[in-house]
Structure formats: structure tokens, C-alpha cells
Design a protein around this motif. Sequence first.
Motif, PDB file in Angstrom:
ATOM      1  N   ASP A  12      39.203  45.897  33.434  1.00  0.00           N
ATOM      2  CA  ASP A  12      38.419  47.108  33.965  1.00  0.00           C
ATOM      3  C   ASP A  12      37.598  47.994  33.031  1.00  0.00           C
ATOM      4  O   ASP A  12      36.269  48.131  33.247  1.00  0.00           O
ATOM      5  CB  ASP A  12      39.418  48.016  34.580  1.00  0.00           C
ATOM      6  CG  ASP A  12      40.252  47.486  35.655  1.00  0.00           C
ATOM      7  OD1 ASP A  12      39.718  46.419  36.321  1.00  0.00           O
ATOM      8  OD2 ASP A  12      41.295  48.072  36.061  1.00  0.00           O
ATOM      9  N   ILE A  13      38.030  48.120  31.820  1.00  0.00           N
ATOM     10  CA  ILE A  13      37.089  48.720  30.679  1.00  0.00           C
ATOM     11  C   ILE A  13      36.005  47.717  30.619  1.00  0.00           C
ATOM     12  O   ILE A  13      34.893  48.552  30.315  1.00  0.00           O
ATOM     13  CB  ILE A  13      38.012  48.930  29.457  1.00  0.00           C
ATOM     14  CG1 ILE A  13      39.317  50.057  29.619  1.00  0.00           C
ATOM     15  CG2 ILE A  13      37.149  49.483  28.414  1.00  0.00           C
ATOM     16  CD1 ILE A  13      40.143  49.897  28.619  1.00  0.00           C
ATOM     17  N   ILE A  14      35.946  46.588  30.367  1.00  0.00           N
ATOM     18  CA  ILE A  14      35.034  45.869  29.924  1.00  0.00           C
ATOM     19  C   ILE A  14      33.975  45.732  31.010  1.00  0.00           C
ATOM     20  O   ILE A  14      32.657  46.091  30.743  1.00  0.00           O
ATOM     21  CB  ILE A  14      35.422  44.399  29.528  1.00  0.00           C
ATOM     22  CG1 ILE A  14      36.042  44.249  28.391  1.00  0.00           C
ATOM     23  CG2 ILE A  14      34.145  43.453  29.456  1.00  0.00           C
ATOM     24  CD1 ILE A  14      37.058  42.994  28.029  1.00  0.00           C
ATOM     25  N   LYS A  15      34.254  45.365  32.157  1.00  0.00           N
ATOM     26  CA  LYS A  15      33.402  45.909  33.214  1.00  0.00           C
ATOM     27  C   LYS A  15      32.756  47.068  33.644  1.00  0.00           C
ATOM     28  O   LYS A  15      31.448  46.915  33.831  1.00  0.00           O
ATOM     29  CB  LYS A  15      34.017  45.073  34.662  1.00  0.00           C
ATOM     30  CG  LYS A  15      34.362  43.728  34.560  1.00  0.00           C
ATOM     31  CD  LYS A  15      35.071  43.194  35.891  1.00  0.00           C
ATOM     32  CE  LYS A  15      35.266  41.849  35.869  1.00  0.00           C
ATOM     33  NZ  LYS A  15      35.712  41.321  37.269  1.00  0.00           N
ATOM     34  N   ASP A  16      33.289  48.033  33.239  1.00  0.00           N
ATOM     35  CA  ASP A  16      32.946  49.142  33.629  1.00  0.00           C
ATOM     36  C   ASP A  16      31.883  49.569  32.378  1.00  0.00           C
ATOM     37  O   ASP A  16      30.823  50.196  32.599  1.00  0.00           O
ATOM     38  CB  ASP A  16      34.122  50.312  33.375  1.00  0.00           C
ATOM     39  CG  ASP A  16      33.522  51.798  33.650  1.00  0.00           C
ATOM     40  OD1 ASP A  16      32.982  52.067  34.439  1.00  0.00           O
ATOM     41  OD2 ASP A  16      33.652  52.598  32.734  1.00  0.00           O
ATOM     42  N   ASN A  17      32.109  49.172  31.090  1.00  0.00           N
ATOM     43  CA  ASN A  17      30.968  49.243  30.052  1.00  0.00           C
ATOM     44  C   ASN A  17      29.892  48.507  30.371  1.00  0.00           C
ATOM     45  O   ASN A  17      28.917  49.017  30.014  1.00  0.00           O
ATOM     46  CB  ASN A  17      31.642  48.678  28.802  1.00  0.00           C
ATOM     47  CG  ASN A  17      32.634  49.919  28.196  1.00  0.00           C
ATOM     48  OD1 ASN A  17      33.016  51.200  28.903  1.00  0.00           O
ATOM     49  ND2 ASN A  17      33.205  49.524  27.196  1.00  0.00           N
ATOM     50  N   LEU A  18      30.031  47.365  30.988  1.00  0.00           N
ATOM     51  CA  LEU A  18      28.995  46.673  31.318  1.00  0.00           C
ATOM     52  C   LEU A  18      27.985  47.261  32.404  1.00  0.00           C
ATOM     53  O   LEU A  18      26.674  47.298  32.445  1.00  0.00           O
ATOM     54  CB  LEU A  18      29.112  45.281  31.871  1.00  0.00           C
ATOM     55  CG  LEU A  18      28.259  44.211  32.250  1.00  0.00           C
ATOM     56  CD1 LEU A  18      27.331  43.968  31.051  1.00  0.00           C
ATOM     57  CD2 LEU A  18      28.661  42.948  32.829  1.00  0.00           C
ATOM     58  N   SER A  19      28.691  48.087  33.309  1.00  0.00           N
ATOM     59  CA  SER A  19      27.924  48.708  34.395  1.00  0.00           C
ATOM     60  C   SER A  19      27.188  49.863  33.719  1.00  0.00           C
ATOM     61  O   SER A  19      26.116  50.265  34.349  1.00  0.00           O
ATOM     62  CB  SER A  19      28.741  49.194  35.613  1.00  0.00           C
ATOM     63  OG  SER A  19      29.498  48.018  36.315  1.00  0.00           O
ATOM     64  N   ASN A  66      27.601  40.675  40.147  1.00  0.00           N
ATOM     65  CA  ASN A  66      28.682  40.027  40.087  1.00  0.00           C
ATOM     66  C   ASN A  66      28.739  39.939  38.436  1.00  0.00           C
ATOM     67  O   ASN A  66      28.002  39.855  37.695  1.00  0.00           O
ATOM     68  CB  ASN A  66      28.772  38.732  40.814  1.00  0.00           C
ATOM     69  CG  ASN A  66      30.129  38.178  40.958  1.00  0.00           C
ATOM     70  OD1 ASN A  66      31.255  38.881  40.615  1.00  0.00           O
ATOM     71  ND2 ASN A  66      30.290  36.834  41.185  1.00  0.00           N
ATOM     72  N   SER A  67      30.231  40.022  38.107  1.00  0.00           N
ATOM     73  CA  SER A  67      30.614  39.630  36.790  1.00  0.00           C
ATOM     74  C   SER A  67      31.987  39.189  36.767  1.00  0.00           C
ATOM     75  O   SER A  67      32.978  39.518  37.404  1.00  0.00           O
ATOM     76  CB  SER A  67      30.525  40.827  35.838  1.00  0.00           C
ATOM     77  OG  SER A  67      31.400  41.768  36.358  1.00  0.00           O
ATOM     78  N   ASN A  68      32.183  38.290  35.512  1.00  0.00           N
ATOM     79  CA  ASN A  68      33.568  37.825  35.372  1.00  0.00           C
ATOM     80  C   ASN A  68      33.660  37.397  33.928  1.00  0.00           C
ATOM     81  O   ASN A  68      32.926  36.873  33.045  1.00  0.00           O
ATOM     82  CB  ASN A  68      33.427  36.173  36.065  1.00  0.00           C
ATOM     83  CG  ASN A  68      34.915  35.623  35.785  1.00  0.00           C
ATOM     84  OD1 ASN A  68      35.699  36.155  36.557  1.00  0.00           O
ATOM     85  ND2 ASN A  68      34.942  34.504  35.280  1.00  0.00           N
ATOM     86  N   ILE A  69      34.977  37.648  33.467  1.00  0.00           N
ATOM     87  CA  ILE A  69      35.356  37.485  32.218  1.00  0.00           C
ATOM     88  C   ILE A  69      35.962  35.973  31.853  1.00  0.00           C
ATOM     89  O   ILE A  69      36.901  35.774  32.614  1.00  0.00           O
ATOM     90  CB  ILE A  69      36.436  38.393  31.706  1.00  0.00           C
ATOM     91  CG1 ILE A  69      35.828  39.863  31.849  1.00  0.00           C
ATOM     92  CG2 ILE A  69      36.772  37.968  30.110  1.00  0.00           C
ATOM     93  CD1 ILE A  69      36.723  41.079  31.521  1.00  0.00           C
ATOM     94  N   PHE A  70      35.223  35.103  31.549  1.00  0.00           N
ATOM     95  CA  PHE A  70      35.592  33.759  31.529  1.00  0.00           C
ATOM     96  C   PHE A  70      36.235  33.219  29.948  1.00  0.00           C
ATOM     97  O   PHE A  70      36.857  32.040  29.927  1.00  0.00           O
ATOM     98  CB  PHE A  70      34.404  32.719  31.905  1.00  0.00           C
ATOM     99  CG  PHE A  70      33.439  32.605  30.593  1.00  0.00           C
ATOM    100  CD1 PHE A  70      33.478  31.739  29.903  1.00  0.00           C
ATOM    101  CD2 PHE A  70      32.315  33.633  30.835  1.00  0.00           C
ATOM    102  CE1 PHE A  70      32.313  31.928  28.725  1.00  0.00           C
ATOM    103  CE2 PHE A  70      31.185  33.603  30.066  1.00  0.00           C
ATOM    104  CZ  PHE A  70      31.286  32.858  28.963  1.00  0.00           C
ATOM    105  N   TYR A  71      36.069  34.283  29.155  1.00  0.00           N
ATOM    106  CA  TYR A  71      36.683  33.882  27.569  1.00  0.00           C
ATOM    107  C   TYR A  71      37.174  35.228  27.269  1.00  0.00           C
ATOM    108  O   TYR A  71      36.566  36.179  27.388  1.00  0.00           O
ATOM    109  CB  TYR A  71      35.913  33.586  26.521  1.00  0.00           C
ATOM    110  CG  TYR A  71      36.146  33.190  25.320  1.00  0.00           C
ATOM    111  CD1 TYR A  71      37.206  32.145  24.866  1.00  0.00           C
ATOM    112  CD2 TYR A  71      36.153  34.380  24.347  1.00  0.00           C
ATOM    113  CE1 TYR A  71      37.563  32.127  23.791  1.00  0.00           C
ATOM    114  CE2 TYR A  71      36.671  34.230  23.014  1.00  0.00           C
ATOM    115  CZ  TYR A  71      37.053  33.073  22.735  1.00  0.00           C
ATOM    116  OH  TYR A  71      37.771  32.647  21.316  1.00  0.00           O
TER     117      TYR A  71
END
Length: 388
Positions: free
Chosen positions: A280-287, A335-340
Amino acid sequence: MKKCSAIIGTSLLALALSVPAFAAEKPISVYVNGTNLTFPAGTPYLDNNSVLVPFRVVFEKLGMQVLWDASTGTVTGTSSSLTISLKIGSKLATVNGTVKKLTVAPVSSNGTTYIPLRFVAEATGGTAVWDASGRSVKITTAASTAATDEQAITALIRQAVQYYNEEKTISYYSLIDDADSFGDQISSLNNFFQNYDIKTTIEELKVLSIQGNEATAYTVEKEIRTGGYYLPDERSEYLYSLVRVNGTWKISEITNEDRTVLLTKEQGMKSAGVPQGQADIIKDNLSKYFLAMTAKNVDATLAQMYSYGEDYDAESRSSLQEFFSEYDLSYVLNNSNIFYYANGEAAVYAETTLKDAETGESVEQPMLFIFYQTETGTWMIDDFYYLD
């Protein structure tokens, strides 16, 4: 009569001195690409450290048509792209109309015109090597030299890639011209090898040009991560600049002409095992990053990016300011996804829409973001790549 005899004697002496003196030494042999030439009209001889030879055999062996102008004492050799003219008694010759100075002038003896061999060999793009002990001259023509150089350059680049794969920094830089001046780069490459494991394969290698002591080559190289910190697999196109130093080819510069990240949508959409709170933190920072880019807010954009010190921040700030002044873009994260996810790193596949406010045009843009977790636990953008 005595005076007349003296004049005749002097004339004969002058004539004798003007004719090549062939001492009882081993005859001089001339080889062109390994073939021993035969001179029916005369014998090669040495004068003022220059080997002079009957012109016709050499010109024809070097692939040139011969023209002899008896009225001016001028011999001319021509090919599709080259014209060489030499004149008996003159130390000035012309190569494609350009005047060149000779160390020794052509000589006429017994109806044969002798010309300086090295000059003609080099004027046609070849090389001439004198073997004093064997009293021979070995000429390598431009075509043969180019083939040899191409082999040497190809071997050099492949050797450099091998040393890079083996992480042998000193060996790698031994192939670089003026390597002693690359102290900082050597240290940086050592540091890179300590943190990243990349294996490179050459998919394509072409020598584009060889001109004198300079050459260029083109490669397509596939770079695959095998361990260490995360870097995406890539296929890169490189332009190598090379120079010949003391007879040995060295790499003087490597320029990345293009690169493609080898990440498909299917690979990017495979989820890694990420703790929900961290995801959630990573995706929020990307937004937040895309919102800041859309707002052209330099400070807010930099707040989402990892800092490598004041100089890095100042350069990043300047680049962003220049970018925002030149472009008016808006960004939508679709859209976003953490793949690694491993060892304080995360790689995120993102699908975005970029819209140009000036033209109204929009484009779908897949991207790859690499996040790094700081000592305080904050996730920051360390790098990003456009995927097409």
C-alpha cells in the motif's frame, strides 16, 4: 685532348654515380600479401633508407593501371578511387591531386624507372615493413589489413565483454585507451560488480569503419540479471569507438545508442509476495509521484525520489524545471503491480496515460519503477524506465 678526355671522364663518372650501385649483397625481396614479386626489368635497391623498385610490377600487383609519359618522365598509377603520379628526379608526388613529399625521388636507369616502394604502398592504403636482416620488404594491402584489423577489433570487443562478465575490472580497463585516467570509473565499476550480477551476450557485432588508426563498431548486447540488486533485463545497442595505439587496438568510447527493457505485460502483472502494508505504501507513493508530475510541482516530485546527495538533488531539480517548462503533460495511473520484492527493493509495473495539454493527444505508456527502502523504512523511487 687531355681536357676533352677529362670532360669525358667526368661525364662518365657522373653517369656512373647516377646509376644504382648494386653491391654484392643479398638481393632485396619484395612481398605483397605473402607473394614474392619478380622484377624482369631491374633489381630493387636501397637508397637513403628507401627501397626503390621498378614501378610497373608494383603498381599492377597493387591493382592499379599504369601510364608512362616518356616526354615528362612521369609514371601514373590509377584505380577506381585513386591516382598516384611520380616524376623522375622530383621529390614531389601527387595522390588524388594532393601534393606529397618524397624522401627520395624516382630514378631512371637503363630504361627502367625506379620508385620509392613505401610511399606507393602507403598511398594505396597498405603498409610496408622493412626487414634489415633478411633484406626484404613485406607489403600488406589495404584489403588484407582491413580484414586483419576487423578480426582484431571483433576479438577485442568480445574480450571486453568476457572480462565484464567475469567482473575483472583491471583486465577490462586494460583494453581501454588511456585507462590510467579512469581512476574514478574503475572504482565505480568495482562497486557495481559488488552490488549487481549481470551477464552479457553479444547478439550482433559489426565493424562499421576502419580509417587509419580509428575505427567504429556496432553491437547488440543482451544483458540479463543473475543476482544482486535488481536491474531489469535489457537489450542494448552500442557504438564502440576504437583507436590503434602502438599497433594495438583499444576502446576509446562506448555509447549507448538505444536500449529496450525486456519486460512483458504478463511478466509485470505477476504479483510478488509483498506484505500488504508495504504494498500500500509503495503504490501510494507512486500515485503521489504522478500527481506531483501533473501539477509540475518540483518539490513534491523530488520528495518521492531517492536522494544521492546535494549535487544529485540539484541536478535533478534543474532537469525537472527544464522538463516542466518545455512540456505540459498530465499523468493518470491506470494500473500498477509489484512483480519483484526482495532485500529492500521493489519493482513496479505501471500502466499510465500521458496527455499533452497543448495538442490534446494522449498515449498509453507502460513503465517500470524501481523502489528502494531507506534506513527509516520509507520507500522511494530509485529509477524508472519506459517500456516502449
